[in-house]
Motif scaffolding. Structure first.
Motif, PDB file in Angstrom:
ATOM      1  N   SER A 175      -0.342  13.744  21.814  1.00  0.00           N
ATOM      2  CA  SER A 175      -1.763  14.071  21.915  1.00  0.00           C
ATOM      3  C   SER A 175      -2.228  14.198  23.360  1.00  0.00           C
ATOM      4  O   SER A 175      -3.308  14.720  23.623  1.00  0.00           O
ATOM      5  CB  SER A 175      -2.589  12.985  21.213  1.00  0.00           C
ATOM      6  OG  SER A 175      -2.357  11.719  21.803  1.00  0.00           O
ATOM      7  N   LYS A 217       1.591   3.318  15.659  1.00  0.00           N
ATOM      8  CA  LYS A 217       0.458   3.590  14.769  1.00  0.00           C
ATOM      9  C   LYS A 217       0.721   4.749  13.817  1.00  0.00           C
ATOM     10  O   LYS A 217      -0.201   5.423  13.371  1.00  0.00           O
ATOM     11  CB  LYS A 217      -0.819   3.855  15.581  1.00  0.00           C
ATOM     12  CG  LYS A 217      -1.224   2.672  16.458  1.00  0.00           C
ATOM     13  CD  LYS A 217      -2.485   2.974  17.252  1.00  0.00           C
ATOM     14  CE  LYS A 217      -2.863   1.798  18.142  1.00  0.00           C
ATOM     15  NZ  LYS A 217      -4.068   2.069  18.946  1.00  0.00           N
ATOM     16  N   CYS A 218       2.001   4.953  13.508  1.00  0.00           N
ATOM     17  CA  CYS A 218       2.389   5.946  12.503  1.00  0.00           C
ATOM     18  C   CYS A 218       2.475   5.197  11.172  1.00  0.00           C
ATOM     19  O   CYS A 218       3.381   4.378  10.974  1.00  0.00           O
ATOM     20  CB  CYS A 218       3.735   6.562  12.870  1.00  0.00           C
ATOM     21  SG  CYS A 218       4.147   8.063  11.951  1.00  0.00           S
ATOM     22  N   VAL A 219       1.525   5.435  10.292  1.00  0.00           N
ATOM     23  CA  VAL A 219       1.417   4.631   9.077  1.00  0.00           C
ATOM     24  C   VAL A 219       1.643   5.474   7.829  1.00  0.00           C
ATOM     25  O   VAL A 219       1.539   6.700   7.849  1.00  0.00           O
ATOM     26  CB  VAL A 219       0.036   3.943   8.993  1.00  0.00           C
ATOM     27  CG1 VAL A 219      -0.183   3.033  10.171  1.00  0.00           C
ATOM     28  CG2 VAL A 219      -1.083   4.979   8.921  1.00  0.00           C
ATOM     29  N   LYS A 278       3.410   0.170   8.502  1.00  0.00           N
ATOM     30  CA  LYS A 278       2.082  -0.272   8.908  1.00  0.00           C
ATOM     31  C   LYS A 278       1.795   0.110  10.360  1.00  0.00           C
ATOM     32  O   LYS A 278       0.742  -0.203  10.898  1.00  0.00           O
ATOM     33  CB  LYS A 278       1.961  -1.787   8.736  1.00  0.00           C
ATOM     34  CG  LYS A 278       2.071  -2.246   7.282  1.00  0.00           C
ATOM     35  CD  LYS A 278       1.925  -3.761   7.174  1.00  0.00           C
ATOM     36  CE  LYS A 278       2.033  -4.207   5.717  1.00  0.00           C
ATOM     37  NZ  LYS A 278       1.902  -5.692   5.593  1.00  0.00           N
ATOM     38  N   GLY A 279       2.774   0.785  10.968  1.00  0.00           N
ATOM     39  CA  GLY A 279       2.601   1.251  12.336  1.00  0.00           C
ATOM     40  C   GLY A 279       2.745   0.180  13.385  1.00  0.00           C
ATOM     41  O   GLY A 279       2.383   0.392  14.550  1.00  0.00           O
ATOM     42  N   HIS A 329       4.281  13.525   9.540  1.00  0.00           N
ATOM     43  CA  HIS A 329       3.366  12.412   9.756  1.00  0.00           C
ATOM     44  C   HIS A 329       2.670  12.596  11.098  1.00  0.00           C
ATOM     45  O   HIS A 329       3.185  13.269  12.000  1.00  0.00           O
ATOM     46  CB  HIS A 329       4.114  11.070   9.750  1.00  0.00           C
ATOM     47  CG  HIS A 329       4.811  10.771   8.465  1.00  0.00           C
ATOM     48  ND1 HIS A 329       4.180  10.171   7.402  1.00  0.00           N
ATOM     49  CD2 HIS A 329       6.084  11.005   8.069  1.00  0.00           C
ATOM     50  CE1 HIS A 329       5.040  10.036   6.395  1.00  0.00           C
ATOM     51  NE2 HIS A 329       6.210  10.531   6.784  1.00  0.00           N
ATOM     52  N   THR A 362      -0.035  10.388  13.994  1.00  0.00           N
ATOM     53  CA  THR A 362      -0.779   9.186  14.357  1.00  0.00           C
ATOM     54  C   THR A 362      -2.275   9.490  14.361  1.00  0.00           C
ATOM     55  O   THR A 362      -2.685  10.645  14.299  1.00  0.00           O
ATOM     56  CB  THR A 362      -0.359   8.661  15.739  1.00  0.00           C
ATOM     57  OG1 THR A 362      -0.703   9.647  16.731  1.00  0.00           O
ATOM     58  CG2 THR A 362       1.138   8.390  15.793  1.00  0.00           C
ATOM     59  N   THR A 363      -3.080   8.449  14.475  1.00  0.00           N
ATOM     60  CA  THR A 363      -4.536   8.628  14.449  1.00  0.00           C
ATOM     61  C   THR A 363      -5.041   9.425  15.650  1.00  0.00           C
ATOM     62  O   THR A 363      -6.108  10.024  15.589  1.00  0.00           O
ATOM     63  CB  THR A 363      -5.244   7.259  14.425  1.00  0.00           C
ATOM     64  OG1 THR A 363      -4.744   6.455  15.510  1.00  0.00           O
ATOM     65  CG2 THR A 363      -4.971   6.536  13.107  1.00  0.00           C
ATOM     66  N   ASP A 364      -4.257   9.452  16.745  1.00  0.00           N
ATOM     67  CA  ASP A 364      -4.699  10.226  17.912  1.00  0.00           C
ATOM     68  C   ASP A 364      -4.153  11.649  17.914  1.00  0.00           C
ATOM     69  O   ASP A 364      -4.365  12.399  18.867  1.00  0.00           O
ATOM     70  CB  ASP A 364      -4.317   9.507  19.213  1.00  0.00           C
ATOM     71  CG  ASP A 364      -2.804   9.444  19.433  1.00  0.00           C
ATOM     72  OD1 ASP A 364      -2.043   9.980  18.607  1.00  0.00           O
ATOM     73  OD2 ASP A 364      -2.392   8.840  20.449  1.00  0.00           O
ATOM     74  N   GLY A 365      -3.428  12.039  16.846  1.00  0.00           N
ATOM     75  CA  GLY A 365      -2.972  13.414  16.713  1.00  0.00           C
ATOM     76  C   GLY A 365      -1.562  13.697  17.171  1.00  0.00           C
ATOM     77  O   GLY A 365      -1.135  14.855  17.180  1.00  0.00           O
ATOM     78  N   CYS A 369       4.646  12.157  14.514  1.00  0.00           N
ATOM     79  CA  CYS A 369       5.448  10.939  14.455  1.00  0.00           C
ATOM     80  C   CYS A 369       6.294  10.964  13.186  1.00  0.00           C
ATOM     81  O   CYS A 369       6.232  11.912  12.392  1.00  0.00           O
ATOM     82  CB  CYS A 369       4.556   9.699  14.486  1.00  0.00           C
ATOM     83  SG  CYS A 369       3.416   9.556  13.082  1.00  0.00           S
TER      84      CYS A 369
END
Length: 365
Positions: free
Chosen positions: A137, A286-288, A309-310, A338, A340-343, A346
């Motif tokens: 990201s 943070k790859c969940v 759970k990342g 997949h 992460t939350t920041d794009g 992952c």
């Protein structure tokens, strides 16, 4: 007299050893820049304006935080980077050990071109690395490319073959490093080479997104010795300083679903049974969610689900198969994409891969 000769030999040995050091090549982070009279704005006007480098074409010297329109141009390490415009290139020559293998690691970022790629070469070898897909990201990815030294002194060239209406629409380059690769061997406890992934390219200390290993169609020699990236997309090489690793210091992350496949061909005996064991986990990045690794060997297949759970963790998996030929291809891939939350792209981590033959008791006559 003898002391003088011994000192000369020591100095020569030290000089030769220091010529090949794992890490940044000379001015590989471009912190030493052109003199003011060698610049026209940001454009480098002198062929040797950047110390230790030779530039050709439209090359810009970029300062961190510099803007292009509404876009800010970040620099991953230090305060400066360079940008390669249409048909531009940078070149540096250095001594190596003939016959040895080396991996080049460098950071690259897209700017305004849609289909950006880089031609990386060390005579007589070359490869074209696509960089239009951004895996992190931050906008910067670290890439690896490997070569076998055919001469005692080689020249590294990174060239932008693109042709855009705006010559400044080219990739940013920073943090160019090199690492010597030592071809791994099979052992009596593992038929796979480099099954622990400890042998691979250099990690740039200031980057936290791992190193991308390109598909084998872009590289004659894998930067990850023993392994081949068989997919259209790269796989990510990660280290224990920035990620959770099941065992040791290094592992791989399958970041592009079924387009992120890693394989190795091993010698086997037809009809004999083998056991493939490996770890599946997450990198604590943070790859969940539910991740699945698929492993193939001969006619055997196993799908290993792992709920992430990342925050790190792993489990062991096993595939038993019977060889059908004297060579067997072992392949790992991820089932899904997949993010992460920041794009950042992952996926599941694979590590500590072993392959052994299943021993059977001898028959007593």
């Amino acid at each position: 007299m003898f002391r003088y000769i011994a000192l000369l030999l020591l100095l020569c040995t030290t000089a030769h050893a220091s010529a090949i050091v794992d890490g940044l090549i000379t001015n590989g982070n471009f912190e030493a820049g052109p003199k003011p009279n060698q610049l026209n704005g940001t454009v480098v006007m002198a062929r040797n304006g950047i110390p230790s480098w030779e530039v050709s074409g439209f090359v810009e010297y970029i300062k961190s935080g510099q803007k292009q329109g509404d876009m800010m141009l970040p620099v991953p390490e230090g305060a400066f980077a360079i940008r390669l415009g249409n048909e531009a290139s940078i070149k540096q020559c250095f001594p190596v050990e003939k016959g040895m293998y080396y991996a080049i690691t460098f950071s690259a970022a897209r700017t305004c071109a849609q289909d950006e790629r880089l031609n990386v070469s060390v005579t007589p070898e070359w490869g074209v690395l696509p960089i239009q897909t951004m895996y992190s990201s931050s906008g910067w990815d670290s890439h690896a490319w490997a070569f076998k030294a055919k001469f005692d002194r080689v020249c590294l060239v990174i060239h932008n073959p693109g042709v855009e209406e705006d010559p400044a629409c080219g990739p940013l380059i920073d943090s160019i490093a090199m690492r010597t690769l030592y071809p791994p061997r099979i052992t009596n406890t593992n038929l796979l080479k480099n099954g622990d992934f400890e042998e691979g390219p250099y990690f740039l200390p200031e980057t936290t997104s791992g190193v991308l290993i390109p598909p084998n169609i872009e590289d004659d020699h894998s930067p990850l010795p023993g392994w081949i990236v068989e997919s259209l997309k790269a796989i990510k090489y990660i280290d224990s300083h920035h990620f959770s690793i099941p065992k040791g210091r290094r592992a791989v992350e399958l970041v592009a679903g079924k387009e992120s496949a890693l394989g190795q061909v091993v010698r086997t005996i037809p009809g004999k049974t083998y056991t493939l064991a490996f770890s599946v986990g997450d990198a604590a990045n943070k790859c969940v969610g539910l991740m699945t690794v698929e492993a193939y060997a001969a006619r055997g297949i196993v799908r290993v689900p792992y709920v992430s759970k990342g925050t790190g963790g792993f489990k062991r998996a096993v595939l038993k198969f019977a060889a059908v030929s004297n060579r067997t291809r072992v392949v790992f891939l991820g089932s899904f994409y997949h993010m992460t939350t920041d794009g950042s792209l992952c996926g599941p981590v694979v590590d500590d891969v072993t392959l052994i033959s299943t021993r059977t008791r001898p028959l007593h006559m």
